[in-house]
Design an enzyme around this catalytic site. Structure first.
Site, PDB file in Angstrom:
ATOM      1  N   VAL A  46       0.840  -1.203   0.000  1.00 47.99           N
ATOM      2  CA  VAL A  46       0.000   0.000   0.000  1.00 47.99           C
ATOM      3  C   VAL A  46       0.876   1.255   0.000  1.00 47.99           C
ATOM      4  O   VAL A  46       0.551   2.249  -0.649  1.00 47.99           O
ATOM      5  CB  VAL A  46      -0.956  -0.001   1.222  1.00 47.99           C
ATOM      6  CG1 VAL A  46      -1.750   1.302   1.297  1.00 47.99           C
ATOM      7  CG2 VAL A  46      -1.902  -1.196   1.160  1.00 47.99           C
ATOM      8  N   CYS A  47       2.007   1.191   0.685  1.00 49.13           N
ATOM      9  CA  CYS A  47       2.878   2.369   0.848  1.00 49.13           C
ATOM     10  C   CYS A  47       3.270   3.031  -0.471  1.00 49.13           C
ATOM     11  O   CYS A  47       3.143   4.253  -0.605  1.00 49.13           O
ATOM     12  CB  CYS A  47       4.109   2.009   1.662  1.00 49.13           C
ATOM     13  SG  CYS A  47       3.720   1.372   3.310  1.00 49.13           S
ATOM     14  N   PRO A  48       3.728   2.275  -1.475  1.00 50.37           N
ATOM     15  CA  PRO A  48       4.116   2.967  -2.714  1.00 50.37           C
ATOM     16  C   PRO A  48       2.941   3.632  -3.411  1.00 50.37           C
ATOM     17  O   PRO A  48       3.118   4.661  -4.077  1.00 50.37           O
ATOM     18  CB  PRO A  48       4.745   1.874  -3.573  1.00 50.37           C
ATOM     19  CG  PRO A  48       4.291   0.588  -2.994  1.00 50.37           C
ATOM     20  CD  PRO A  48       4.029   0.853  -1.539  1.00 50.37           C
ATOM     21  N   GLU A  50       0.466   5.162  -1.913  1.00 47.03           N
ATOM     22  CA  GLU A  50       0.250   6.425  -1.209  1.00 47.03           C
ATOM     23  C   GLU A  50       1.331   7.444  -1.558  1.00 47.03           C
ATOM     24  O   GLU A  50       1.020   8.609  -1.838  1.00 47.03           O
ATOM     25  CB  GLU A  50       0.280   6.203   0.305  1.00 47.03           C
ATOM     26  CG  GLU A  50      -0.864   5.410   0.838  1.00 47.03           C
ATOM     27  CD  GLU A  50      -0.788   5.323   2.348  1.00 47.03           C
ATOM     28  OE1 GLU A  50      -1.843   5.523   2.968  1.00 47.03           O
ATOM     29  OE2 GLU A  50       0.306   5.072   2.895  1.00 47.03           O
ATOM     30  N   LEU A  51       2.589   7.014  -1.524  1.00 45.72           N
ATOM     31  CA  LEU A  51       3.677   7.952  -1.799  1.00 45.72           C
ATOM     32  C   LEU A  51       3.646   8.432  -3.243  1.00 45.72           C
ATOM     33  O   LEU A  51       3.946   9.596  -3.519  1.00 45.72           O
ATOM     34  CB  LEU A  51       5.018   7.317  -1.452  1.00 45.72           C
ATOM     35  CG  LEU A  51       5.215   6.917   0.022  1.00 45.72           C
ATOM     36  CD1 LEU A  51       6.634   6.445   0.259  1.00 45.72           C
ATOM     37  CD2 LEU A  51       4.837   8.013   0.981  1.00 45.72           C
TER      38      LEU A  51
END
Length: 187
Positions: A46-48, A50-51
């Site tokens: 999920v992190c990439p 969002e970034l």
């Protein structure tokens, strides 16, 4: 105790941005609006997304005088390696702060102690270094940069228009409210 309307606690960390490493402190956040976005870890799922979403909207944040800082408990070296290898993260031009000791993550009360990772925490800090927005949620729920932009605009509006507040779903240019006894029971 809520972090809302408290000053950012002292910290010193190393960030990666545009091929360089540099120190960031609580003083770095003063003098402008800042968004600090905590996420669990580099090289995840999920992190990439969002970034990358923040990167796609970075120019709009900058136009509002806002700097974005992403933070995980990875090192600044890991941030560079991720930036060099991920198509999504290659788009990131804002500072990526490494917090391997977890000190910054603990300052913002988003540390998952048993995992050594951060929850998804979003903090909006005004130019005086005071936290005006705080959202923390489960790591399975991704965030939306456009919704964050709306909240930044609302916070900036309220800061520059004392005595006015922004109602639900407020967007820049829409009507605001002036709380008073006359409004009680009429909304």
């Amino acid at each position: 105790m809520s972090l809302i309307n408290t000053e950012v606690k002292p910290f010193k960390a190393t960030a990666f941005q545009n091929g360089k490493f540099f120190d960031v402190t609580e003083a770095s956040l003063k003098g402008k609006w800042s968004v600090v976005v905590f996420y669990p870890a580099d090289f995840t799922f999920v992190c990439p997304t969002e970034l990358e979403d923040l990167a796609d909207n970075y120019d709009t944040f900058k136009a509002l005088g806002v700097e974005i800082y992403s933070v995980s408990t990875d090192t600044h070296f890991a941030h560079k390696a991720w930036h060099d290898t991920s198509e999504a993260i290659k788009k990131v031009n804002y500072p990526m702060i490494g917090d391997p000791t977890g000190a910054l993550t603990r300052n913002f009360d988003v540390m998952i102690e048993e995992e050594g990772l951060a929850l998804r925490g979003t903090f909006l800090i005004n130019p005086e270094g005071v936290i005006k927005l705080c959202e923390i949620h489960d790591n399975g729920i991704g965030r939306d940069a456009k919704e964050l932009l709306r909240k930044v605009q609302a916070a900036q509006y309220v800061a520059s228009h004392p005595g006015e507040v922004c109602p639900a779903k407020w967007k820049q240019g829409a009507a605001t409210l002036k709380p008073s006894l006359d409004l009680v029971g009429k909304i």
